[in-house]
Design a protein around this motif. Sequence first.
Motif, PDB file in Angstrom:
ATOM      1  N   LEU A 107       0.846  -1.198   0.000  1.00 60.94           N
ATOM      2  CA  LEU A 107       0.000   0.000   0.000  1.00 60.94           C
ATOM      3  C   LEU A 107       0.879   1.245   0.000  1.00 60.94           C
ATOM      4  CD1 LEU A 107      -2.481  -0.916   2.889  1.00 60.94           C
ATOM      5  CD2 LEU A 107      -3.017  -0.876   0.451  1.00 60.94           C
ATOM      6  N   SER A 108       0.349   2.310  -0.590  1.00 60.67           N
ATOM      7  CA  SER A 108       1.073   3.570  -0.481  1.00 60.67           C
ATOM      8  C   SER A 108       0.620   4.177   0.844  1.00 60.67           C
ATOM      9  CB  SER A 108       0.705   4.508  -1.619  1.00 60.67           C
ATOM     10  OG  SER A 108      -0.637   4.919  -1.511  1.00 60.67           O
ATOM     11  N   HIS A 109       1.363   5.131   1.316  1.00 62.42           N
ATOM     12  CA  HIS A 109       0.997   5.739   2.589  1.00 62.42           C
ATOM     13  C   HIS A 109      -0.384   6.378   2.480  1.00 62.42           C
ATOM     14  CE1 HIS A 109       2.219   8.464   6.202  1.00 62.42           C
ATOM     15  NE2 HIS A 109       1.400   7.504   6.530  1.00 62.42           N
ATOM     16  N   THR A 110      -0.620   6.999   1.353  1.00 58.67           N
ATOM     17  CA  THR A 110      -1.921   7.620   1.137  1.00 58.67           C
ATOM     18  C   THR A 110      -3.041   6.591   1.259  1.00 58.67           C
ATOM     19  OG1 THR A 110      -0.886   9.103  -0.455  1.00 58.67           O
ATOM     20  CG2 THR A 110      -3.291   9.009  -0.445  1.00 58.67           C
ATOM     21  N   GLN A 111      -2.852   5.476   0.602  1.00 56.64           N
ATOM     22  CA  GLN A 111      -3.884   4.443   0.639  1.00 56.64           C
ATOM     23  C   GLN A 111      -4.089   3.932   2.052  1.00 56.64           C
ATOM     24  OE1 GLN A 111      -2.076   1.820  -2.256  1.00 56.64           O
ATOM     25  NE2 GLN A 111      -3.380   2.641  -3.884  1.00 56.64           N
ATOM     26  N   TYR A 112      -2.997   3.752   2.742  1.00 54.69           N
ATOM     27  CA  TYR A 112      -3.089   3.287   4.115  1.00 54.69           C
ATOM     28  C   TYR A 112      -3.908   4.263   4.938  1.00 54.69           C
ATOM     29  CZ  TYR A 112      -1.710   1.707   8.756  1.00 54.69           C
ATOM     30  OH  TYR A 112      -1.736   1.252  10.054  1.00 54.69           O
ATOM     31  N   GLU A 113      -3.618   5.542   4.761  1.00 51.45           N
ATOM     32  CA  GLU A 113      -4.333   6.546   5.532  1.00 51.45           C
ATOM     33  C   GLU A 113      -5.819   6.581   5.194  1.00 51.45           C
ATOM     34  OE1 GLU A 113      -3.594   8.407   8.128  1.00 51.45           O
ATOM     35  OE2 GLU A 113      -1.719   7.290   8.174  1.00 51.45           O
ATOM     36  N   VAL A 114      -6.122   6.326   3.941  1.00 53.15           N
ATOM     37  CA  VAL A 114      -7.530   6.264   3.543  1.00 53.15           C
ATOM     38  C   VAL A 114      -8.216   5.168   4.347  1.00 53.15           C
ATOM     39  CG1 VAL A 114      -9.126   5.579   1.726  1.00 53.15           C
ATOM     40  CG2 VAL A 114      -7.272   7.160   1.205  1.00 53.15           C
ATOM     41  N   LEU A 115      -7.586   4.018   4.375  1.00 53.19           N
ATOM     42  CA  LEU A 115      -8.182   2.896   5.099  1.00 53.19           C
ATOM     43  C   LEU A 115      -8.319   3.208   6.584  1.00 53.19           C
ATOM     44  CD1 LEU A 115      -6.452  -0.170   3.388  1.00 53.19           C
ATOM     45  CD2 LEU A 115      -8.690   0.867   2.918  1.00 53.19           C
ATOM     46  N   VAL A 116      -7.307   3.835   7.134  1.00 55.30           N
ATOM     47  CA  VAL A 116      -7.357   4.179   8.554  1.00 55.30           C
ATOM     48  C   VAL A 116      -8.542   5.097   8.844  1.00 55.30           C
ATOM     49  CG1 VAL A 116      -6.233   5.511  10.382  1.00 55.30           C
ATOM     50  CG2 VAL A 116      -4.903   3.912   9.011  1.00 55.30           C
ATOM     51  N   GLN A 117      -8.674   6.113   8.025  1.00 55.29           N
ATOM     52  CA  GLN A 117      -9.758   7.067   8.242  1.00 55.29           C
ATOM     53  C   GLN A 117     -11.131   6.407   8.121  1.00 55.29           C
ATOM     54  OE1 GLN A 117      -9.667  10.203   9.217  1.00 55.29           O
ATOM     55  NE2 GLN A 117      -7.428  10.312   9.275  1.00 55.29           N
ATOM     56  N   LEU A 118     -11.269   5.602   7.082  1.00 52.38           N
ATOM     57  CA  LEU A 118     -12.562   4.963   6.876  1.00 52.38           C
ATOM     58  C   LEU A 118     -12.853   3.962   7.986  1.00 52.38           C
ATOM     59  CD1 LEU A 118     -12.649   4.386   3.027  1.00 52.38           C
ATOM     60  CD2 LEU A 118     -13.622   6.246   4.385  1.00 52.38           C
ATOM     61  N   ASP A 119     -11.841   3.236   8.365  1.00 54.70           N
ATOM     62  CA  ASP A 119     -12.023   2.233   9.395  1.00 54.70           C
ATOM     63  C   ASP A 119     -12.503   2.877  10.694  1.00 54.70           C
ATOM     64  OD1 ASP A 119     -11.641  -0.517  10.456  1.00 54.70           O
ATOM     65  OD2 ASP A 119     -10.164   0.500  11.732  1.00 54.70           O
ATOM     66  N   ALA A 120     -11.965   4.053  10.964  1.00 54.27           N
ATOM     67  CA  ALA A 120     -12.300   4.736  12.211  1.00 54.27           C
ATOM     68  C   ALA A 120     -13.618   5.495  12.139  1.00 54.27           C
ATOM     69  CB  ALA A 120     -11.176   5.691  12.595  1.00 54.27           C
ATOM     70  N   ALA A 121     -14.060   5.759  10.928  1.00 51.53           N
ATOM     71  CA  ALA A 121     -15.283   6.543  10.773  1.00 51.53           C
ATOM     72  C   ALA A 121     -16.519   5.708  11.094  1.00 51.53           C
ATOM     73  CB  ALA A 121     -15.372   7.077   9.354  1.00 51.53           C
ATOM     74  N   PRO A 122     -17.555   6.347  11.622  1.00 51.72           N
ATOM     75  CA  PRO A 122     -18.793   5.630  11.927  1.00 51.72           C
ATOM     76  C   PRO A 122     -19.376   5.064  10.636  1.00 51.72           C
ATOM     77  CG  PRO A 122     -19.130   8.005  12.025  1.00 51.72           C
ATOM     78  CD  PRO A 122     -17.662   7.777  11.928  1.00 51.72           C
ATOM     79  N   GLY A 123     -19.647   3.781  10.646  1.00 49.17           N
ATOM     80  CA  GLY A 123     -20.207   3.165   9.449  1.00 49.17           C
ATOM     81  C   GLY A 123     -19.117   2.833   8.438  1.00 49.17           C
ATOM     82  N   GLY A 124     -17.877   3.132   8.800  1.00 50.23           N
ATOM     83  CA  GLY A 124     -16.778   2.835   7.887  1.00 50.23           C
ATOM     84  C   GLY A 124     -16.831   3.620   6.602  1.00 50.23           C
ATOM     85  N   ALA A 125     -17.510   4.753   6.644  1.00 51.32           N
ATOM     86  CA  ALA A 125     -17.639   5.531   5.420  1.00 51.32           C
ATOM     87  C   ALA A 125     -17.469   7.022   5.657  1.00 51.32           C
ATOM     88  CB  ALA A 125     -18.995   5.261   4.793  1.00 51.32           C
ATOM     89  N   LEU A 126     -16.997   7.702   4.627  1.00 54.62           N
ATOM     90  CA  LEU A 126     -16.838   9.157   4.686  1.00 54.62           C
ATOM     91  C   LEU A 126     -17.091   9.733   3.307  1.00 54.62           C
ATOM     92  CD1 LEU A 126     -13.556   9.638   6.765  1.00 54.62           C
ATOM     93  CD2 LEU A 126     -15.859  10.348   7.435  1.00 54.62           C
TER      94      LEU A 126
END
Lengths: 172, 172
Positions: B39-58
Motif C-alpha cells: 500500500l502507499s501511505h496515502t492508501q493506508y491513511e484512507v483505510l485508517v480514516q474509513l475504518d475509524a469513521a462511523p459506518g466505515g464511510a466518509l
Amino acid sequence: MTEPRWLDEHEKAAWIAFLSATNLVNRKLEQQLKDDAGLSHTQYEVLVQLDAAPGGALRMTELADRLVTSKSGLTYQITQLERAGLVFRRSCPSDVRGVFAEITDQGREVLRLAAPGHVEAVRNALIDVLTPEQLGHVAQGLGEVARRLRCGAKGAAAGTDAADAAGAGRSG
Amino acid sequence: MTEPRWLDEHEKAAWIAFLSATNLVNRKLEQQLKDDAGLSHTQYEVLVQLDAAPGGALRMTELADRLVTSKSGLTYQITQLERAGLVFRRSCPSDVRGVFAEITDQGREVLRLAAPGHVEAVRNALIDVLTPEQLGHVAQGLGEVARRLRCGAKGAAAGTDAADAAGAGRSG
DNA sequence: CAGACTTCGTTCCAATTTGAACCAAGTGAC
DNA sequence: GTCACTTGGTTCAAATTGGAACGAAGTCTG
C-alpha cells in the motif's frame, strides 16, 4: 503472534500532529513558491543548496542525498533547471563518471528574488506560530529524528537509546 | 524594499530539522508500507480514516480534507482501492451529488494485517526516538502548527505578530 | 420559480516522482 | 592484467499528483 505495541493516547496525538502539520506546511509552501516564484519546493531547495555550497556546485549524488530525493528525480529536476538557465551541469575532474550541478548567476538571482517571500511563508506556517521555546523543542526533537534516520539506515532493531552527540556542524 | 526578517541561527536549524525529518520519515514509511503491505501511505491513511469513521464511510470531500490531499488525487486513489476491493463507492442519500467511500471487510482485513508493521515503523522513525517529554513538546508544537493552518487559510498579509490569541483551548 | 453562486466529484492534462535496468568507470582481490 | 563488485548518473515505464474545466445539484434572494 505477540500483540504489537500500539500507540497510546499521547503517541497517537503526536503522530497525527506530525502528519497533519507536515502535509499542511508542505502544501502551503509548495503553493506559495509556485505562485510567487514559479518554482517547486524541490527546485527551490536545489538552488538553496547549490547557492550555499562552495563554488556553487555539488555532485549529483550528494545533492540528491541532501534533498532526500531519488537520484532519478534529481536528474529530472536538474534538467528542468538547466533548461531554465538556473543551473548547469559540469563534469567532475577527479571522477569521469561524476557530474557537478552548478548554479548560474541567473539562478542566484532567481533565488534572491524568491527568498523573501519564501522566508515569509515559512514564518507564517511554522516559525512564527510557535514561541521560541516551543520552536527550540521542535527543532531538538525533529533534529534527533533526522539524525537517526540519516545515519542509521539501521534496520529495525531495538532502542539505540545511547548517546551519539554527533550533529551540529553546519547551521549557516 | 525593506529587508525581510531572515531566519536566525535557531530558526534556521528548526526549519532544516523540520524539512529533513519530515522527508526522511515519509520516505521511510512509504517504503515500509509498500514493501510489507503493498500500500502507499496515502492508501493506508484512507483505510485508517474509513475504518475509524462511523459506518466505515466518509464523504469524498471530507476524506480529502482529512488526508490533506486534492480532490482529484483522492478520486484517483479511491478508484484504485475500489479496484482492489478494499473500498467501494456508495451514493449519499441526502445529497445526490455526494459520494461515500466505504471500507469493505477485505479492506479492514488488509488494514489489520498492515497495521502492526506500520506502527512498528512509526515507532522506529519517530516515536521511540524521542523521550516522552520530547515527544510531548513536538506534539504540542506541530499540533499548534496544524491547527493554525487548517483553520486560518489566512492569506499572506503582514506580521500576525499582534493579537489573534485564538487557539489556546485544546492543549492536549 | 428564475437567476446567480457555491459545492461535489470526476475527467483531463501536464508535471513529478520513483524504482528498475543500464552503461561507464572506479576498486579490490588474485 | 582480469574478473567480480560497487558507484554515479541517466533512461525508461508506470504510478501519482494537483489544478483547471465540467456537469449536476444544492442554496439563497427576490
